[in-house]
Design a protein around this motif. Structure first.
Motif, PDB file in Angstrom:
ATOM      1  N   GLY A  63      32.207  41.260  48.332  1.00 10.51           N
ATOM      2  CA  GLY A  63      31.591  42.581  48.329  1.00 10.51           C
ATOM      3  C   GLY A  63      32.549  43.723  48.607  1.00 10.51           C
ATOM      4  N   PHE A  64      33.849  43.500  48.371  1.00  5.90           N
ATOM      5  CA  PHE A  64      34.848  44.524  48.674  1.00  5.90           C
ATOM      6  C   PHE A  64      35.083  45.509  47.521  1.00  5.90           C
ATOM      7  N   LEU A  65      34.595  45.185  46.315  1.00  7.57           N
ATOM      8  CA  LEU A  65      34.923  45.987  45.142  1.00  7.57           C
ATOM      9  C   LEU A  65      33.815  46.963  44.767  1.00  7.57           C
ATOM     10  N   THR A  66      34.232  48.060  44.143  1.00  4.82           N
ATOM     11  CA  THR A  66      33.248  49.046  43.668  1.00  4.82           C
ATOM     12  C   THR A  66      32.436  48.479  42.516  1.00  4.82           C
ATOM     13  N   HIS A  67      33.071  47.690  41.665  1.00  8.34           N
ATOM     14  CA  HIS A  67      32.438  47.067  40.504  1.00  8.34           C
ATOM     15  C   HIS A  67      33.104  45.710  40.279  1.00  8.34           C
ATOM     16  N   PRO A  68      32.472  44.842  39.523  1.00  8.04           N
ATOM     17  CA  PRO A  68      33.143  43.585  39.187  1.00  8.04           C
ATOM     18  C   PRO A  68      34.485  43.867  38.516  1.00  8.04           C
ATOM     19  N   PRO A  69      35.476  43.039  38.755  1.00  6.47           N
ATOM     20  CA  PRO A  69      36.809  43.294  38.208  1.00  6.47           C
ATOM     21  C   PRO A  69      36.838  43.116  36.693  1.00  6.47           C
ATOM     22  N   VAL A  70      37.769  43.799  36.060  1.00  9.12           N
ATOM     23  CA  VAL A  70      38.047  43.583  34.636  1.00  9.12           C
ATOM     24  C   VAL A  70      39.104  42.485  34.568  1.00  9.12           C
ATOM     25  N   LEU A  71      38.784  41.407  33.842  1.00 15.73           N
ATOM     26  CA  LEU A  71      39.666  40.239  33.810  1.00 15.73           C
ATOM     27  C   LEU A  71      40.290  40.054  32.437  1.00 15.73           C
ATOM     28  N   TYR A  72      41.560  39.661  32.441  1.00 12.29           N
ATOM     29  CA  TYR A  72      42.285  39.340  31.208  1.00 12.29           C
ATOM     30  C   TYR A  72      42.853  37.929  31.360  1.00 12.29           C
ATOM     31  N   PRO A  73      42.026  36.911  31.111  1.00 10.94           N
ATOM     32  CA  PRO A  73      42.437  35.520  31.355  1.00 10.94           C
ATOM     33  C   PRO A  73      43.696  35.108  30.599  1.00 10.94           C
ATOM     34  N   THR A  74      43.905  35.657  29.399  1.00  6.16           N
ATOM     35  CA  THR A  74      45.085  35.280  28.613  1.00  6.16           C
ATOM     36  C   THR A  74      46.368  35.588  29.370  1.00  6.16           C
ATOM     37  N   TYR A  75      46.347  36.702  30.114  1.00  7.66           N
ATOM     38  CA  TYR A  75      47.540  37.126  30.847  1.00  7.66           C
ATOM     39  C   TYR A  75      47.433  36.875  32.348  1.00  7.66           C
ATOM     40  N   GLY A  76      46.285  36.312  32.778  1.00  6.49           N
ATOM     41  CA  GLY A  76      46.101  36.049  34.201  1.00  6.49           C
ATOM     42  C   GLY A  76      46.028  37.315  35.036  1.00  6.49           C
ATOM     43  N   THR A  77      45.526  38.403  34.435  1.00  9.55           N
ATOM     44  CA  THR A  77      45.543  39.720  35.064  1.00  9.55           C
ATOM     45  C   THR A  77      44.131  40.197  35.373  1.00  9.55           C
ATOM     46  N   SER A  78      44.004  40.961  36.455  1.00 11.31           N
ATOM     47  CA  SER A  78      42.723  41.587  36.795  1.00 11.31           C
ATOM     48  C   SER A  78      42.965  43.034  37.214  1.00 11.31           C
ATOM     49  N   MET A  79      41.949  43.846  36.997  1.00 12.11           N
ATOM     50  CA  MET A  79      41.998  45.247  37.429  1.00 12.11           C
ATOM     51  C   MET A  79      40.733  45.557  38.210  1.00 12.11           C
ATOM     52  N   PHE A  80      40.881  46.285  39.303  1.00 11.57           N
ATOM     53  CA  PHE A  80      39.724  46.544  40.157  1.00 11.57           C
ATOM     54  C   PHE A  80      40.000  47.702  41.108  1.00 11.57           C
ATOM     55  N   LYS A  81      38.919  48.168  41.755  1.00 15.43           N
ATOM     56  CA  LYS A  81      39.023  49.194  42.791  1.00 15.43           C
ATOM     57  C   LYS A  81      38.253  48.733  44.017  1.00 15.43           C
ATOM     58  N   LEU A  82      38.787  49.042  45.177  1.00 16.42           N
ATOM     59  CA  LEU A  82      38.149  48.681  46.437  1.00 16.42           C
ATOM     60  C   LEU A  82      37.179  49.780  46.865  1.00 16.42           C
ATOM     61  N   LYS A  83      36.054  49.372  47.453  1.00 19.50           N
ATOM     62  CA  LYS A  83      35.080  50.355  47.926  1.00 19.50           C
ATOM     63  C   LYS A  83      35.701  51.316  48.937  1.00 19.50           C
ATOM     64  N   ARG A  84      36.589  50.805  49.772  1.00 20.58           N
ATOM     65  CA  ARG A  84      37.198  51.633  50.811  1.00 20.58           C
ATOM     66  C   ARG A  84      38.233  52.603  50.232  1.00 20.58           C
ATOM     67  N   PHE A  85      38.760  52.297  49.038  1.00 19.50           N
ATOM     68  CA  PHE A  85      39.806  53.137  48.427  1.00 19.50           C
ATOM     69  C   PHE A  85      39.494  53.328  46.936  1.00 19.50           C
ATOM     70  N   PRO A  86      38.401  54.013  46.619  1.00 16.51           N
ATOM     71  CA  PRO A  86      37.935  54.092  45.231  1.00 16.51           C
ATOM     72  C   PRO A  86      38.853  54.891  44.303  1.00 16.51           C
ATOM     73  N   ASP A  87      39.779  55.647  44.861  1.00 13.55           N
ATOM     74  CA  ASP A  87      40.670  56.453  44.021  1.00 13.55           C
ATOM     75  C   ASP A  87      41.946  55.708  43.624  1.00 13.55           C
ATOM     76  N   ILE A  88      42.110  54.491  44.130  1.00  9.18           N
ATOM     77  CA  ILE A  88      43.325  53.724  43.847  1.00  9.18           C
ATOM     78  C   ILE A  88      43.000  52.589  42.883  1.00  9.18           C
ATOM     79  N   GLU A  89      43.712  52.557  41.759  1.00 14.28           N
ATOM     80  CA  GLU A  89      43.553  51.494  40.773  1.00 14.28           C
ATOM     81  C   GLU A  89      44.504  50.356  41.130  1.00 14.28           C
ATOM     82  N   LEU A  90      43.965  49.153  41.301  1.00 16.33           N
ATOM     83  CA  LEU A  90      44.790  47.989  41.609  1.00 16.33           C
ATOM     84  C   LEU A  90      44.800  47.024  40.435  1.00 16.33           C
TER      85      LEU A  90
END
Length: 464
Positions: A63-90
């Motif tokens: 329950g730490f994320l603002t939304h479910p992460p965007v996943l790219y399984p081919t590259y093993g990559t994910s993109m997400f934002k934390l509820k506590r830091f919604p302005d930072i893209e990880l």
């Protein structure tokens, strides 16, 4: 890190989990920390197989994320934002190693690897540092990253630079970009390899080249990067037309060739205004039409009649770089109109109200007017010192209350048809254009006066 709250937060939530001591900041965010820069995007490496996706899914389950992460399984990559830091893209990915099997593609085959393998697959030593979120220790697998940041050096990760640029030639432009942004020197072997492998840029898409070039252009030191692109032979993959301006002599109003004059505009812009891609592209391309219009008169004087109207050439250049239609439209407008004020005088003492009103009306928006005036100012101040026009911009910035930004004729096409007794035809537009010329000089005239002017137009054109 600069954002200590984010680091402490991540450190606390991964404590006593499989992610403790396996989650690292990597790349630009570590460089920014060492240079005391702010950051909004954070790259994370996880030293576990498929760790980038597993970490994001774990964060989402907790329950730490603002939304479910965007996943790219081919590259093993994910993109997400934390509820506590919604302005930072990880963005998170597992440490990996790469292999480039297709020399006509910059897309490698990847698989899970060690931190060392991950570091040496990267482009530059300054982008290959790892910050352990759990113990706050920085790892420098290339043994050059920390020293290169300290000594302001741009160097590739591999002892054999050719491998780096053969694998991904876009790294040539990235090296120039970082050298430009920071004003750091490129290490000799790295530079020589860039020259050697520059024609590998032919496999890079125009979009990728545009993105790197735009970052160079937006930098305060943009002209350093542009000169370097020319020097190593890379400009033919960006804007080959620009090379034609090198050595193109001009008239006595200028201090140098078209190329040097162009770079002077960009330098002036960065010294006085905030970076704006439309203004900077306009500065870069404002005189590109001179390559098609240069003539030498009987008096041996050089002329470039109508060079500002070479908008098809500018549109072609920007379309080749895959710029969007709005950007192309704005740059073409500014370049086409950058000569509009040449006769206004040094302090606009020769300007007539109708000329100013027409200029404002042509721009229609204050944003476009502001951009045009900035580019005109850059051009005015980048001539031979004896011919610089120094006072126009101060006059222009006082015009933002001009009513012609929002001006509308008090009559329309229906009025024209009714007064002249005609059906829809080209004469209606001709009449409205004629009325607008009248309005530039008589902006407060009433509708009744304009109705009379319609009749005058009809009589002059033998309609009535």
């Amino acid at each position: 890190m600069n954002n200590n709250k984010l680091t402490k937060y991540l450190k606390n939530i991964i404590k006593n989990t499989i992610f403790e001591n396996n989650v690292f900041y990597v790349g630009g965010v570590v460089r920014s920390y060492l240079l005391n820069e702010d950051f909004k995007d954070v790259d994370i490496c996880v030293t576990l197989p498929n760790g980038g996706i597993k970490f994001a899914e774990w964060l989402n389950e907790k329950g730490f994320l603002t939304h479910p992460p965007v996943l790219y399984p081919t590259y093993g990559t994910s993109m997400f934002k934390l509820k506590r830091f919604p302005d930072i893209e990880l963005e998170a990915v597992h440490t990996r190693k790469e292999q480039y099997k297709d020399k006509n593609s910059r897309n490698p085959e990847t698989e899970y690897g060690t931190i060392e393998e991950d570091a040496f697959r990267r482009d530059l030593t300054i982008n290959s540092l790892f910050y352990n979120i759990s113990d706050n220790i920085i790892t420098d697998p290339t043994n050059n990253g920390l020293e290169d940041i300290k000594n302001h050096v741009i160097r590739v990760t591999n002892p054999n630079p050719d491998i780096v640029f053969e694998d991904d030639p876009l790294r040539i432009m990235r090296a120039i970009r970082f050298s430009t942004i920071y004003g750091w020197r490129i290490e000799h072997e790295t530079y020589m390899s860039m020259v050697k492998n520059v024609d590998r840029l032919s496999i890079i898409t125009h979009e990728r080249i545009r993105d790197e070039f735009q970052k160079i252009l937006m930098s305060k030191n943009a002209t350093i990067g542009i000169r370097m692109l020319v020097d190593i032979g890379a400009m033919k993959y960006v804007i080959p037309e620009l090379e034609q301006t090198i050595g193109m002599s001009q008239n006595h109003y200028h201090f140098g060739d078209v190329y040097e004059h162009t770079l002077a505009l960009i330098d002036y812009y960065h010294k006085h205004y905030d970076a704006d891609v439309i203004c900077l592209l306009s500065c870069l391309l404002h005189d590109i039409g001179k390559i098609n219009t240069r003539t030498v008169g009987e008096d041996s004087r050089v002329h470039f009649y109508g060079h500002e109207n070479q908008t098809e050439l500018i549109e072609s250049i920007l379309r080749n770089l895959k710029y969007d239609n709005d950007t192309i439209k704005e740059v073409c407008f500014i370049t086409k109109n950058h000569m509009r004020t040449k006769s206004f005088g040094n302090n606009c003492e020769k300007i007539k109200p109708k000329h100013l009103n027409k200029l404002v009306y042509t721009c229609r928006t204050k944003e476009r007017f502001d951009r045009l005036c900035k580019v005109i100012e850059c051009d005015n101040m980048s001539h031979h010192p004896d011919y610089c026009v120094t006072g126009q911009y101060n006059y222009f910035i006082k015009q933002f209350k001009n009513e012609f930004f929002d001006y509308k004729l008090p009559v329309n096409g229906n009025d024209v048809m009714e007064v002249l007794g005609i059906e829809p035809c080209t004469k209606i537009k001709e009449c409205l254009d004629w009325l607008m010329k009248f309005a530039f000089t008589n902006p407060t005239s009433s509708k009744e006066i304009f109705l009379k002017k319609i009749k005058e137009f009809g009589k002059n054109n033998k309609i009535l």
